[in-house]
Enzyme design. Structure first.
Site, PDB file in Angstrom:
ATOM      1  N   ASP A  58     -10.318   1.055  -4.488  1.00 52.06           N
ATOM      2  CA  ASP A  58      -9.187   1.124  -3.544  1.00 52.06           C
ATOM      3  C   ASP A  58      -8.396   2.408  -3.800  1.00 52.06           C
ATOM      4  OD1 ASP A  58      -6.874   0.343  -1.823  1.00 52.06           O
ATOM      5  OD2 ASP A  58      -7.841  -1.618  -1.839  1.00 52.06           O
TER       6      ASP A  58
ATOM      7  N   GLU B 227       0.841  -1.208   0.000  1.00 48.01           N
ATOM      8  CA  GLU B 227       0.000   0.000   0.000  1.00 48.01           C
ATOM      9  C   GLU B 227       0.872   1.252   0.000  1.00 48.01           C
ATOM     10  OE1 GLU B 227      -2.566   1.592  -0.335  1.00 48.01           O
ATOM     11  OE2 GLU B 227      -4.355   0.388   0.012  1.00 48.01           O
TER      12      GLU B 227
ATOM     13  N   ASN C 127     -10.349   5.073   1.296  1.00 41.16           N
ATOM     14  CA  ASN C 127      -9.474   4.842   0.148  1.00 41.16           C
ATOM     15  C   ASN C 127      -9.694   5.906  -0.923  1.00 41.16           C
ATOM     16  OD1 ASN C 127      -7.615   2.580   0.225  1.00 41.16           O
ATOM     17  ND2 ASN C 127      -9.389   1.250   0.493  1.00 41.16           N
TER      18      ASN C 127
END
Length: 294
Positions: free
Chosen positions: A201, A21, A150
């Protein structure tokens, strides 16, 4: 739905992160950075040489922003820290919130130098998280009751912010003040993705204002116009892509992180690239990330 364009890129890093991430790129050093959140690691990759370094962390880090050549800001489950890039020392900077069971997740720096950072429960507990605005050491809560924050990114003129709660799967837009990155209106739905495959996301916004979004669970990066129209879908060779980033001297390439989180042995065997980091293999009109302003 747009036709899925086959993957034409390559694996940039074959280390399989449980939860890759927060990728970003430093044009001064030619270095890409990202986190393996669950593994408590900060990954450093010099793109030209391929030199790779993994830095262990004492917390669950998720977002990195440059401050100046010697310092970086890191968001984590224990708050915000300043990292010395020479000696790797970590200094506490500010607390994000007072929920000890939460961790940081997605975030991004606005062109004015303010940070938007999302928090969530460690087990994605319903409505446990929020999105905060950080200007220097001033923390302002913007939106609450969020499960998985997100897709935080900003239009090139700094007047629009985008975000999502992946649990709801609505890509949102909100008008903001370009000088402060604080909202000037209420969020509205840009694209309702609640019935589409996968989850909205991490996202980045390019120089033309297009929104590039990693589609967790659907093995794709999807592209939206500022009016919410989806205009392209690029395949990623991993089921759970998590976040894109513009990389390279001209921000003309796209790096995409991924994850093997929640995949059992059979699912991982069927998804051998899960957790690896990719070059999407296309030319993009990206932007280098602004630095965090102390």
């Amino acid at each position: 739905m747009s036709e899925l364009i086959p993957f034409s890129g390559r694996v940039l890093c074959d280390f399989a992160s449980e939860l890759g991430e927060g990728p970003t790129y430093d044009p001064l050093t030619g270095t890409a950075w990202w986190f393996n959140i669950k593994g408590q690691e900060l990954h450093e990759l010099h793109l030209e040489s391929g030199r790779k370094t993994i830095h262990p962390l004492p917390f669950l880090g998720s977002v990195l922003a440059n401050i100046d050549p010697g310092r970086q800001l890191i968001a984590s489950d224990q708050g915000l820290f300043i990292r010395d890039t020479a000696g790797y020392q970590l200094s506490p900077f500010a607390a994000i919130e007072d929920k000890p069971g939460n961790r940081s997740n997605d975030g991004r720096v606005h062109p004015c130098g303010a940070l938007w950072i999302g928090t969530m429960g460690r087990k994605a507990e319903k409505h446990a998280g929020a999105i905060y605005h950080v200007a220097g050491n001033r923390i302002t809560k913007l939106f609450g009751n969020i499960t998985i924050p997100n897709a935080i990114c900003f239009s090139p003129d700094g007047a629009t912010a985008y975000f999502t709660d992946t649990d709801v799967n609505h890509l949102m837009r909100v008008d903001i003040d370009p000088a402060s990155a604080l909202p000037t209106g209420e969020p509205v739905i840009l694209s309702d993705e609640s019935t589409a495959p996968g989850g909205v996301d991490g996202a980045v916004c390019d120089a033309d204002g297009l929104i590039w979004n990693a589609r967790w669970g659907a093995g794709a990066v999807e592209v939206y116009k500022p009016d919410g129209q989806k205009i392209a879908r690029y395949a990623v060779p991993a089921t759970q892509p998590s976040c894109p980033a513009f990389v390279g001297p001209k921000a003309s390439r796209m790096l995409v992180t991924s994850a093997w989180q929640d995949l059992d042995d059979a699912a991982r065997a069927a998804d051998p690239n899960a957790g690896k980091t990719f070059d999407l293999g296309i030319e993009v009109k990206g932007r280098h990330e602004p630095g965090f302003l102390l």
